[in-house]
Design a protein around this motif. Structure first.
Motif, PDB file in Angstrom:
ATOM      1  N   UNK A  29       0.768  -1.105  -0.058  1.00  0.00           N
ATOM      2  CA  UNK A  29       0.027   0.019   0.086  1.00  0.00           C
ATOM      3  C   UNK A  29       0.758   1.320  -0.036  1.00  0.00           C
ATOM      4  N   UNK A  30       2.023   1.278   0.192  1.00  0.00           N
ATOM      5  CA  UNK A  30       2.927   2.240   0.320  1.00  0.00           C
ATOM      6  C   UNK A  30       3.024   2.902  -0.963  1.00  0.00           C
ATOM      7  N   UNK A  31       3.353   4.331  -0.869  1.00  0.00           N
ATOM      8  CA  UNK A  31       3.684   4.936  -2.288  1.00  0.00           C
ATOM      9  C   UNK A  31       2.618   5.819  -2.571  1.00  0.00           C
ATOM     10  N   UNK A  32       2.627   6.291  -3.971  1.00  0.00           N
ATOM     11  CA  UNK A  32       1.709   7.398  -4.371  1.00  0.00           C
ATOM     12  C   UNK A  32       0.610   6.785  -5.005  1.00  0.00           C
ATOM     13  N   UNK A 132      -6.404  -5.100   1.643  1.00  0.00           N
ATOM     14  CA  UNK A 132      -7.460  -4.392   2.526  1.00  0.00           C
ATOM     15  C   UNK A 132      -6.779  -3.290   3.203  1.00  0.00           C
ATOM     16  N   UNK A 133      -7.341  -2.164   3.498  1.00  0.00           N
ATOM     17  CA  UNK A 133      -6.662  -0.978   4.135  1.00  0.00           C
ATOM     18  C   UNK A 133      -7.691  -0.255   5.021  1.00  0.00           C
ATOM     19  N   UNK A 134      -7.439   0.016   6.017  1.00  0.00           N
ATOM     20  CA  UNK A 134      -8.347   0.658   6.964  1.00  0.00           C
ATOM     21  C   UNK A 134      -7.673   2.116   7.532  1.00  0.00           C
ATOM     22  N   UNK A 135      -8.375   3.316   7.225  1.00  0.00           N
ATOM     23  CA  UNK A 135      -7.505   4.396   7.719  1.00  0.00           C
ATOM     24  C   UNK A 135      -8.693   5.300   8.187  1.00  0.00           C
ATOM     25  N   UNK A 136      -7.999   6.432   9.078  1.00  0.00           N
ATOM     26  CA  UNK A 136      -8.540   7.519   9.739  1.00  0.00           C
ATOM     27  C   UNK A 136      -7.596   8.750   9.297  1.00  0.00           C
ATOM     28  N   UNK A 137      -8.149  10.066   9.389  1.00  0.00           N
ATOM     29  CA  UNK A 137      -7.281  11.078   8.990  1.00  0.00           C
ATOM     30  C   UNK A 137      -8.126  12.410   9.544  1.00  0.00           C
ATOM     31  N   UNK A 138      -7.074  13.183   9.876  1.00  0.00           N
ATOM     32  CA  UNK A 138      -7.746  14.612  10.312  1.00  0.00           C
ATOM     33  C   UNK A 138      -6.785  15.851   9.750  1.00  0.00           C
TER      34      UNK A 138
END
Length: 226
Positions: A29-32, A132-138
């Motif tokens: 998942x890493x990268x642009x 699969x990837x789960x994320x949160x952000x602010x």
């Protein structure tokens, strides 16, 4: 809406933790990446005036197209951190009537449109698997609004006031990605932008006016991973 986002975030992270980790799924998942989303916004606006009892709540939905660039870097075999820059363009605008103490006295008609926005997020993500990837952000969200007031009562009935302003708010997001090929993934996301109440004086509107916008959205889209 905030409760839903928090519940969604906790659920996704608990689910991610419950999955047996692969050797190093974060590397997948890493990268642009570049993404295109279709979103539905809910605008919950509250407009109040110095005159006691006067208020309007032009609340409704808008549809939007979002374009984003995101970069993620792996911190551990399952944890990533990154940043995202997103531009959104929206159509349709909710309307509302200014009434006196909820009685059938229409004072003016309001139209509020969150025409476009630009957001910058910091993100933390969990990759329970390479698919699969789960994320949160602010972060911060700069939203360009257009406001229109049409007076309906009194000597100046029919007068139209137009004003545009870019307001900055704090945004929180939660979402998940699911790989469908080596370079493509599907994304689902919910977000909430909280913007402080803004006072407009002078001749901008029919009188001094406080506008308190609130933006929530649900989006689905596709991402290309370089």
């Amino acid at each position: 809406m905030i409760r839903h986002i928090i519940a969604f975030t906790l659920t996704t992270f608990i689910s991610a933790a419950a999955v047996t980790a692969q050797e190093n799924p974060a590397n997948e998942w890493q990268g642009l990446s570049f993404g295109v989303n279709v979103s539905q916004l809910e605008l919950a606006n509250r407009i109040v005036f110095p005159a006691p009892g006067l208020h309007a709540e032009p609340t409704g939905n808008e549809m939007g197209i979002d374009l984003s660039l995101e970069y993620l870097a792996s911190l551990t075999p399952n944890i990533l951190a990154g940043i995202e820059l997103m531009y959104a363009h929206n159509v349709n605008a909710p309307e509302g009537i200014t009434q006196y103490n909820n009685l059938n006295v229409d004072v003016s008609r309001w139209r509020v449109d969150a025409e476009r926005s630009l957001r910058l997020l910091g993100k933390i993500a969990v990759a329970p698997s390479s698919s699969s990837l789960f994320y949160v952000g602010a972060g911060i969200n700069k939203v360009h609004f257009s406001f229109r007031e049409t007076t309906l009562f009194g000597v100046g009935a029919g007068t139209v006031y137009n004003h545009a302003d870019t307001l900055t708010g704090h945004i929180i997001v939660a979402g998940m990605d699911q790989k469908v090929s080596d370079n493509l993934s599907l994304r689902v996301e919910v977000s909430h932008t909280e913007i402080n109440e803004e006072l407009y004086e002078g001749s901008i509107f029919s009188g001094p006016t406080w506008i308190d916008p609130d933006v929530r959205s649900v989006s689905v889209g596709i991402r290309y991973h370089f």
